[in-house]
Each structure stands twice: as structure tokens, then as C-alpha cells.
Design a protein around this motif. Structure first.
Motif, PDB file in Angstrom:
ATOM      1  N   ILE A  39       0.842  -1.202   0.000  1.00 60.44           N
ATOM      2  CA  ILE A  39       0.000   0.000   0.000  1.00 60.44           C
ATOM      3  C   ILE A  39       0.874   1.249   0.000  1.00 60.44           C
ATOM      4  N   LEU A  40       1.846   1.279   0.911  1.00 54.62           N
ATOM      5  CA  LEU A  40       2.724   2.445   1.033  1.00 54.62           C
ATOM      6  C   LEU A  40       3.523   2.673  -0.249  1.00 54.62           C
ATOM      7  N   ASN A  41       3.998   1.600  -0.833  1.00 55.82           N
ATOM      8  CA  ASN A  41       4.772   1.705  -2.068  1.00 55.82           C
ATOM      9  C   ASN A  41       3.925   2.287  -3.195  1.00 55.82           C
ATOM     10  N   GLU A  42       2.689   1.815  -3.301  1.00 57.34           N
ATOM     11  CA  GLU A  42       1.815   2.270  -4.380  1.00 57.34           C
ATOM     12  C   GLU A  42       1.372   3.716  -4.168  1.00 57.34           C
ATOM     13  N   LEU A  43       0.987   4.051  -2.932  1.00 56.16           N
ATOM     14  CA  LEU A  43       0.522   5.414  -2.659  1.00 56.16           C
ATOM     15  C   LEU A  43       1.662   6.416  -2.728  1.00 56.16           C
ATOM     16  N   GLY A  44       2.899   5.928  -2.573  1.00 56.17           N
ATOM     17  CA  GLY A  44       4.056   6.804  -2.686  1.00 56.17           C
ATOM     18  C   GLY A  44       4.207   7.421  -4.061  1.00 56.17           C
ATOM     19  N   LYS A  45       3.492   6.884  -5.033  1.00 53.04           N
ATOM     20  CA  LYS A  45       3.534   7.416  -6.401  1.00 53.04           C
ATOM     21  C   LYS A  45       2.682   8.672  -6.553  1.00 53.04           C
ATOM     22  N   TYR A  46       1.891   8.996  -5.517  1.00 55.82           N
ATOM     23  CA  TYR A  46       0.961  10.118  -5.594  1.00 55.82           C
ATOM     24  C   TYR A  46       1.404  11.221  -4.633  1.00 55.82           C
ATOM     25  N   PRO A  47       1.933  12.327  -5.161  1.00 57.26           N
ATOM     26  CA  PRO A  47       2.463  13.397  -4.304  1.00 57.26           C
ATOM     27  C   PRO A  47       1.422  13.997  -3.364  1.00 57.26           C
ATOM     28  N   MET A  48       0.147  13.898  -3.723  1.00 54.05           N
ATOM     29  CA  MET A  48      -0.893  14.525  -2.903  1.00 54.05           C
ATOM     30  C   MET A  48      -1.266  13.682  -1.670  1.00 54.05           C
ATOM     31  N   MET A  49      -0.647  12.518  -1.543  1.00 56.60           N
ATOM     32  CA  MET A  49      -0.976  11.632  -0.429  1.00 56.60           C
ATOM     33  C   MET A  49       0.189  11.511   0.550  1.00 56.60           C
ATOM     34  N   LYS A  50      -0.127  11.692   1.821  1.00 54.48           N
ATOM     35  CA  LYS A  50       0.847  11.497   2.884  1.00 54.48           C
ATOM     36  C   LYS A  50       0.384  10.314   3.723  1.00 54.48           C
ATOM     37  N   CYS A  51       1.193   9.275   3.797  1.00 55.36           N
ATOM     38  CA  CYS A  51       0.822   8.086   4.559  1.00 55.36           C
ATOM     39  C   CYS A  51       1.430   8.126   5.948  1.00 55.36           C
ATOM     40  N   VAL A  52       0.629   7.774   6.939  1.00 54.94           N
ATOM     41  CA  VAL A  52       1.067   7.699   8.327  1.00 54.94           C
ATOM     42  C   VAL A  52       0.845   6.280   8.810  1.00 54.94           C
TER      43      VAL A  52
END
Length: 202
Positions: A39-52
Motif C-alpha cells: 500500500i505504502l509503495n503504491e501510494l508513494g507514487k501520488y504526491p498529494m498523499m501522505k501516509c502515516v
């Protein structure tokens, strides 16, 4: 339209949590963690998303549910995703499938239900397992979070059917990618909806 989204990600339990394992001793956290990493790897492709990440990413401690929720609430997360894998009796059997939970009753949690609807079927497809549906439960991480929250059970650790999928790292990676894509789809839907509302009611 919201430009930045904070996504709270939770790999359920820890490496040493008693009972959270397959009949062969494979720890649930190890399955959950692989999904979360994807999940973190995939969402890391989207600059508008910050994962916690709200669990202990080392798995050495089983961070309390209270602490996990507090982290998400203090960070003002927009979405809370909890990754789990199920168990029935703790002994091998032929039960099977993926299920996703939202806070009960669903009718009072439309945003969480909408989030689940964007994610659940993608996980079912990724795991190629029975669809057990979107359900409701009074789970702490669903009840106490201040944002749309879902808990995903990506298969049964004590299933002779499901364990074959859970032992496949690529399959777990695909589960994580499916969840991430569902998050993206949900955010896109919400942004489009808000844009339409602002157009109609400037």
C-alpha cells in the motif's frame, strides 16, 4: 477540492501477539505487513498523499489500539485502513474469503461504507477468494477514529484454501496494490463530487 490527503495505515497486531497466527505458527503481522508495505509503495507514487503508519512498523511491539487511533486522529487523517487476516477456529478448515468491516451500523457511516465499496471487490479479485461482503462491527479502530475507517480481512490464516494465497508474497503485494487503487478511486470520486457541489452551490 482537497489537494492533500493523509492516509493512516495499520498493520494489525505484532509479531509476538499471542494467538494471531496460522495453525503452522505463521504470524498474522507478517501477512499484514507485506500488504501494508505494498500500500505504502503504491501510494508513494501520488504526491498529494501522505501516509502515516500507526502500528509499530518493526512488529516488535503490538501498539495499543488506543495509541493507533490517537496517532491517526492527531494527524487529522482523512482515511484509516486496517489490514488484517482472519481466523475461524485456529485449526485447519475449508472456510474461505475476504471481508471488509465498517463501524456498525453502516447506515450511520456512509463515508466509511463508500470507502469500503471502492476497495473491497478489488481485494477479492486480487486474492481470487470468495466474496464474504462488506460487514459492520463495533471494532475499536472503527468506532474511535474521526475519519472514514475500514478493516480488511484479506483471507483466513487457518484455511487450507486461503493459506496458499497468503504464502504467496506476490499475491499479498497485489492485495496491497488493490487497496491503494481503491483509495485512489475513492479520493477521485470525493474530489469530483465536491467539485460538482461547489459548481452547483458556489
Amino acid at each position: 477540492m482537497k489537494k492533500n490527503w493523509v492516509i493512516a495505515i495499520d498493520a494489525g497486531h505484532g509479531k509476538f501477539t499471542p494467538g494471531k497466527q496460522s495453525p503452522d505458527g505463521e504470524k498474522e503481522w507478517n501477512f499484514n505487513n507485506k500488504v501494508v508495505q505494498a500500500i505504502l509503495n503504491e501510494l508513494g507514487k501520488y504526491p498529494m498523499m501522505k501516509c502515516v503508519r500507526v502500528d509499530d512498523q518493526t512488529g516488535k511491539t503490538d501498539r495499543s489500539l488506543y495509541d493507533r487511533v490517537q496517532i491517526a486522529n492527531k494527524k487529522k487523517a482523512d482515511i484509516y485502513i486496517s489490514s488484517h487476516h482472519n481466523a475461524s477456529t485456529g485449526n485447519w478448515g475449508t472456510w474461505t474469503g475476504v471481508e471488509t468491516f465498517v463501524m456498525a451500523p453502516k447506515v450511520n457511516n456512509p463515508k466509511s461504507t463508500l470507502l469500503a465499496q471502492h476497495i473491497h471487490l478489488k481485494v477479492v479479485t486480487a486474492m481470487s477468494l470468495k466474496n464474504r461482503g462488506i460487514k459492520e462491527a463495533d471494532f475499536y479502530v472503527l468506532r474511535e477514529t474521526e475519519m472514514p475507517a475500514i478493516l480488511i480481512e484479506g483471507g483466513f490464516m487457518d484455511s487450507l484454501i486461503d493459506i496458499k494465497k497468503l504464502r504467496d508474497d506476490q499475491r499479498l503485494y497485489e492485495q496491497g496494490r488493490a487497496i491503494a487503487q481503491g483509495i485512489v478511486d475513492y479520493i477521485t470520486f470525493v474530489n469530483v463530487l465536491m467539485k460538482k457541489i461547489r459548481f452547483l452551490f458556489p
